[in-house]
Design a protein around this motif. Sequence first.
Motif, PDB file in Angstrom:
ATOM      1  N   CYS A   1       0.829  -1.208   0.000  1.00 52.37           N
ATOM      2  CA  CYS A   1       0.000   0.000   0.000  1.00 52.37           C
ATOM      3  C   CYS A   1       0.862   1.257   0.000  1.00 52.37           C
ATOM      4  CB  CYS A   1      -0.948   0.013   1.191  1.00 52.37           C
ATOM      5  SG  CYS A   1      -0.151   0.327   2.768  1.00 52.37           S
ATOM      6  N   LEU A   2       0.208   2.353  -0.314  1.00 50.41           N
ATOM      7  CA  LEU A   2       0.844   3.677  -0.276  1.00 50.41           C
ATOM      8  C   LEU A   2       0.061   4.534   0.708  1.00 50.41           C
ATOM      9  CD1 LEU A   2       1.223   4.206  -4.132  1.00 50.41           C
ATOM     10  CD2 LEU A   2       3.052   3.590  -2.513  1.00 50.41           C
ATOM     11  N   ILE A   3       0.752   5.043   1.729  1.00 49.50           N
ATOM     12  CA  ILE A   3       0.106   5.922   2.708  1.00 49.50           C
ATOM     13  C   ILE A   3       0.143   7.349   2.176  1.00 49.50           C
ATOM     14  CG2 ILE A   3       0.116   6.761   5.091  1.00 49.50           C
ATOM     15  CD1 ILE A   3       1.829   4.380   5.860  1.00 49.50           C
ATOM     16  N   ASP A   4      -0.976   8.028   2.260  1.00 51.63           N
ATOM     17  CA  ASP A   4      -1.120   9.407   1.804  1.00 51.63           C
ATOM     18  C   ASP A   4      -0.840  10.339   2.988  1.00 51.63           C
ATOM     19  OD1 ASP A   4      -1.902  11.772   0.652  1.00 51.63           O
ATOM     20  OD2 ASP A   4      -4.003  11.181   0.315  1.00 51.63           O
ATOM     21  N   ILE A   5       0.315  11.010   2.960  1.00 51.17           N
ATOM     22  CA  ILE A   5       0.686  11.912   4.058  1.00 51.17           C
ATOM     23  C   ILE A   5       0.494  13.354   3.581  1.00 51.17           C
ATOM     24  CG2 ILE A   5       2.547  12.644   5.615  1.00 51.17           C
ATOM     25  CD1 ILE A   5       3.779   9.896   5.292  1.00 51.17           C
ATOM     26  N   GLU A   6      -0.312  14.113   4.325  1.00 45.93           N
ATOM     27  CA  GLU A   6      -0.643  15.471   3.852  1.00 45.93           C
ATOM     28  C   GLU A   6       0.555  16.408   4.006  1.00 45.93           C
ATOM     29  OE1 GLU A   6      -1.571  14.272   6.732  1.00 45.93           O
ATOM     30  OE2 GLU A   6      -1.505  15.855   8.262  1.00 45.93           O
ATOM     31  N   ALA A   7       0.565  17.467   3.189  1.00 41.79           N
ATOM     32  CA  ALA A   7       1.644  18.469   3.247  1.00 41.79           C
ATOM     33  C   ALA A   7       1.662  19.079   4.645  1.00 41.79           C
ATOM     34  CB  ALA A   7       1.390  19.551   2.205  1.00 41.79           C
ATOM     35  N   GLY A   8       2.856  19.281   5.179  1.00 42.39           N
ATOM     36  CA  GLY A   8       2.977  19.912   6.501  1.00 42.39           C
ATOM     37  C   GLY A   8       2.929  18.924   7.657  1.00 42.39           C
ATOM     38  N   ASN A   9       2.736  17.648   7.348  1.00 39.06           N
ATOM     39  CA  ASN A   9       2.703  16.625   8.409  1.00 39.06           C
ATOM     40  C   ASN A   9       4.068  16.567   9.110  1.00 39.06           C
ATOM     41  OD1 ASN A   9       3.215  13.748   9.395  1.00 39.06           O
ATOM     42  ND2 ASN A   9       1.010  13.737   9.049  1.00 39.06           N
ATOM     43  N   LYS A  10       4.038  16.490  10.449  1.00 40.74           N
ATOM     44  CA  LYS A  10       5.292  16.515  11.221  1.00 40.74           C
ATOM     45  C   LYS A  10       5.877  15.116  11.440  1.00 40.74           C
ATOM     46  CE  LYS A  10       4.950  20.974  11.941  1.00 40.74           C
ATOM     47  NZ  LYS A  10       5.371  21.640  10.704  1.00 40.74           N
ATOM     48  N   GLY A  11       5.187  14.101  10.961  1.00 41.10           N
ATOM     49  CA  GLY A  11       5.620  12.720  11.194  1.00 41.10           C
ATOM     50  C   GLY A  11       4.419  11.927  11.706  1.00 41.10           C
ATOM     51  N   LEU A  12       4.423  10.632  11.429  1.00 42.85           N
ATOM     52  CA  LEU A  12       3.303   9.790  11.862  1.00 42.85           C
ATOM     53  C   LEU A  12       3.677   9.064  13.137  1.00 42.85           C
ATOM     54  CD1 LEU A  12       2.331   8.194   8.420  1.00 42.85           C
ATOM     55  CD2 LEU A  12       1.153  10.067   9.609  1.00 42.85           C
ATOM     56  N   ASN A  13       2.716   8.955  14.047  1.00 43.44           N
ATOM     57  CA  ASN A  13       2.926   8.208  15.292  1.00 43.44           C
ATOM     58  C   ASN A  13       2.103   6.938  15.288  1.00 43.44           C
ATOM     59  OD1 ASN A  13       4.702   9.979  16.736  1.00 43.44           O
ATOM     60  ND2 ASN A  13       2.966  11.420  16.724  1.00 43.44           N
ATOM     61  N   LYS A  14       2.535   6.001  16.100  1.00 41.98           N
ATOM     62  CA  LYS A  14       1.769   4.771  16.310  1.00 41.98           C
ATOM     63  C   LYS A  14       0.340   5.151  16.722  1.00 41.98           C
ATOM     64  CE  LYS A  14       1.863   0.552  18.922  1.00 41.98           C
ATOM     65  NZ  LYS A  14       2.556  -0.394  19.776  1.00 41.98           N
ATOM     66  N   GLY A  15      -0.655   4.513  16.121  1.00 45.16           N
ATOM     67  CA  GLY A  15      -2.041   4.808  16.466  1.00 45.16           C
ATOM     68  C   GLY A  15      -2.687   5.862  15.587  1.00 45.16           C
ATOM     69  N   ASP A  16      -1.876   6.617  14.817  1.00 47.22           N
ATOM     70  CA  ASP A  16      -2.453   7.619  13.911  1.00 47.22           C
ATOM     71  C   ASP A  16      -3.312   6.931  12.852  1.00 47.22           C
ATOM     72  OD1 ASP A  16      -1.192   9.653  15.221  1.00 47.22           O
ATOM     73  OD2 ASP A  16       0.175  10.209  13.590  1.00 47.22           O
ATOM     74  N   LYS A  17      -4.417   7.597  12.519  1.00 48.16           N
ATOM     75  CA  LYS A  17      -5.252   7.110  11.418  1.00 48.16           C
ATOM     76  C   LYS A  17      -4.682   7.650  10.109  1.00 48.16           C
ATOM     77  CE  LYS A  17      -8.329   5.393  14.219  1.00 48.16           C
ATOM     78  NZ  LYS A  17      -8.200   3.945  14.475  1.00 48.16           N
ATOM     79  N   VAL A  18      -4.577   6.785   9.118  1.00 46.03           N
ATOM     80  CA  VAL A  18      -4.065   7.234   7.819  1.00 46.03           C
ATOM     81  C   VAL A  18      -4.976   6.755   6.695  1.00 46.03           C
ATOM     82  CG1 VAL A  18      -1.613   7.453   8.414  1.00 46.03           C
ATOM     83  CG2 VAL A  18      -2.522   5.215   7.749  1.00 46.03           C
ATOM     84  N   LYS A  19      -4.919   7.492   5.589  1.00 43.97           N
ATOM     85  CA  LYS A  19      -5.609   7.100   4.354  1.00 43.97           C
ATOM     86  C   LYS A  19      -4.589   6.414   3.467  1.00 43.97           C
ATOM     87  CE  LYS A  19      -7.292  10.287   1.854  1.00 43.97           C
ATOM     88  NZ  LYS A  19      -7.993  11.271   1.016  1.00 43.97           N
ATOM     89  N   LEU A  20      -4.989   5.407   2.749  1.00 45.21           N
ATOM     90  CA  LEU A  20      -4.019   4.723   1.901  1.00 45.21           C
ATOM     91  C   LEU A  20      -4.698   4.095   0.699  1.00 45.21           C
ATOM     92  CD1 LEU A  20      -4.319   1.408   2.708  1.00 45.21           C
ATOM     93  CD2 LEU A  20      -3.339   2.297   4.801  1.00 45.21           C
TER      94      LEU A  20
END
Lengths: 399, 399
Positions: free
Chosen positions: A377-396
């Motif tokens: 899969c490819l995770i969609d990280i929005e512009a300006g995101n500071k980094g993903l943490n465990k438990g974060d909801k993501v779109k992919l």
Amino acid sequence: MIVELEQAIEIINKNIKIKDETEIIDIDEIENRILAKDIYAKINQPPFNRSPLDGYAVNSSDIQTASKNTPVKLKVIGSIYAGDDNNIIGEIATAVRIMTGGSIPSGYDCIIRQEDTDYGDKEVQIYVKHTSYQNYCFKGEDIKEGELLLKKGTLLNFVHVGILASQGISKINVKSKTNILFLTTGDELINIGDKLTSGKIYNTNLYTLKSRLKCLGVNVVAKTFKDDEIELAKYIKENHKFYDAIITTGGVSVGAKDIIHDTQKELFITPIFNKVNLKPGTPAMFWKYSETPILSLSGNPFAAVVTFELMARAMISLIGENVSIMPIWINGTMADKFEKASNKRRFIRAFYHNGIVNIKVNNHSSGAFTDTAYCNCLIDIEAGNKGLNKGDKVKLILF
Amino acid sequence: MIVELEQAIEIINKNIKIKDETEIIDIDEIENRILAKDIYAKINQPPFNRSPLDGYAVNSSDIQTASKNTPVKLKVIGSIYAGDDNNIIGEIATAVRIMTGGSIPSGYDCIIRQEDTDYGDKEVQIYVKHTSYQNYCFKGEDIKEGELLLKKGTLLNFVHVGILASQGISKINVKSKTNILFLTTGDELINIGDKLTSGKIYNTNLYTLKSRLKCLGVNVVAKTFKDDEIELAKYIKENHKFYDAIITTGGVSVGAKDIIHDTQKELFITPIFNKVNLKPGTPAMFWKYSETPILSLSGNPFAAVVTFELMARAMISLIGENVSIMPIWINGTMADKFEKASNKRRFIRAFYHNGIVNIKVNNHSSGAFTDTAYCNCLIDIEAGNKGLNKGDKVKLILF
């Protein structure tokens, strides 16, 4: 013009032509094709009044007093197995031995399952009463002759193969396959099988995207070009008309040999968009020669895959009106961190399973491709995101 | 013996033999196959120290004082485009023009992007300082020669095709395809193309499940038998050894012509299970002739599909060690009611999209098959359920 991904897809949508050619093919080959015309039932299904179980065909009025203690005795005047021609006419106070799938003789209006009888051969004792048309499958109960069987536009699979077979239909009209011309470009590209000389690399994109295109069910013609805009322009000019779309990889950046720009100049074409606001694969371009849409992707193998999944799949899905080709967006929950901040919207590879997203990759640089082996899969990280943490909801999207 | 579905799959698992034959095929054909042996990298990827951008290769020690106001001037001693043979050796106070993908000459340890220079031809002004190995892709950074490239057991897709291509690997060892013998039985069955005579039906199962098997990536040989246990037993006896498993439809119920029972007697075989506690398709049987597992399903087209999806897919997945063939259980929320109570565990067809489940079908009788055209899942309804309401959570499998 630099565009957002969603704008890019809108622009592609406005600039493609829906494929309207159709062809007649065998039902053996219809999987993943799109039905081009409504199909109507040619026959009733089932084709005759059919027994749903093993037992006896009787007339309900003959057995109104039947019970275990007061069985009704009926003369057995014949038997009908599945597949037997039905030439019996039911008479008062008679029964016919009948098996599942057997054609119910006229004159009988219900089937008694054999467990509710003494299994008699010449005479049978019936232990239960039934109402009219109990255990009775009507001719045309599933579908009647002349009714709409399958709607135009249906994405066909094995179930439809079976439904068509049940009607004795062996050939149908489907949308023709989309024809894609796939061109990889680059002086550095070597075919596998050839010796890798200094400064060269094997042509990864050719194999990756040819395989991807094949699995999406389109016809692909693939060719490789040197960094020669004259040759490439000539080929596109002469061949574009045979294809529903062209996809290219390589030559979209700003280097001295990024030949897609020069090819467009040769053809007197301005790109419709020449950058997409995402990473990797920003310099992707969309342009047209005559009526043929051309999507030009980065030559970097990972960037090519990302932009192919996001844009080329949408283009192919829209041309062929086949929704199964469109990427599916789903939600997931991060099981790991991804510590890097993203200025731009960014797509990173990961592994999705049962709602959970694992980062499997150490090197997220778009130059690293090998680790993609264990991603889906490819995770969609929005512009300006500071980094993903465990438990974060993501779109992919899954690939 | 009647078994629960989960027991049935356990029994099947214990009684199949994992296919251990392998074959060497072209990477063009590896999609959905299982890698049979670990593959190690044959070359470094990238094969040389590579420029990740368009600019100038320089030595970081030469540009420690560089800034926009105090540019450092370097002599340009050559240029390297992607694909160029690298025969330059970097000297103090020089630079080489280099494009993305170009091989970095020895003697240089970083790349300045062209936007940070005056784009000079013979001499270039550098406006920024860099640390050693900034903008520098190391040879073998993605994968080093001799490292594990792809693990045995990997389910292969287009990404793996590309990874292998990037290594110049054109052929690999994969598990051989599973060979399935698929037998439909019944005196009532007519081939499509033939005239439908009284009491006969077209052979839906032959087409439905042949298509399904093909899409699951197995080799299928399909044959149709009359209700003749002698013939069927003879055929199984003579041919079982050529197949990894046999699937049959029809003849499993308790009617006078339900020939699978008699075929087993002919072969002196007792079924391992002869009923599964679910609806539709309860009379499904699992047996073995010699070492060949045989799954015998109901002849009813919808029941055959349900039990195929639940049990045959598991069997095929286990034999070929291909998890992608195993049905995937997901959760959904009912958008409609299903008012019927279920004594037994029951599977009904529906349409799943984005977490929501719609009942699209009026006639849930297993005799009705046509409505399955617009379904894509089977809802698992537990025994004793009084009916489903809107908003109920359900478990389902997609087909």
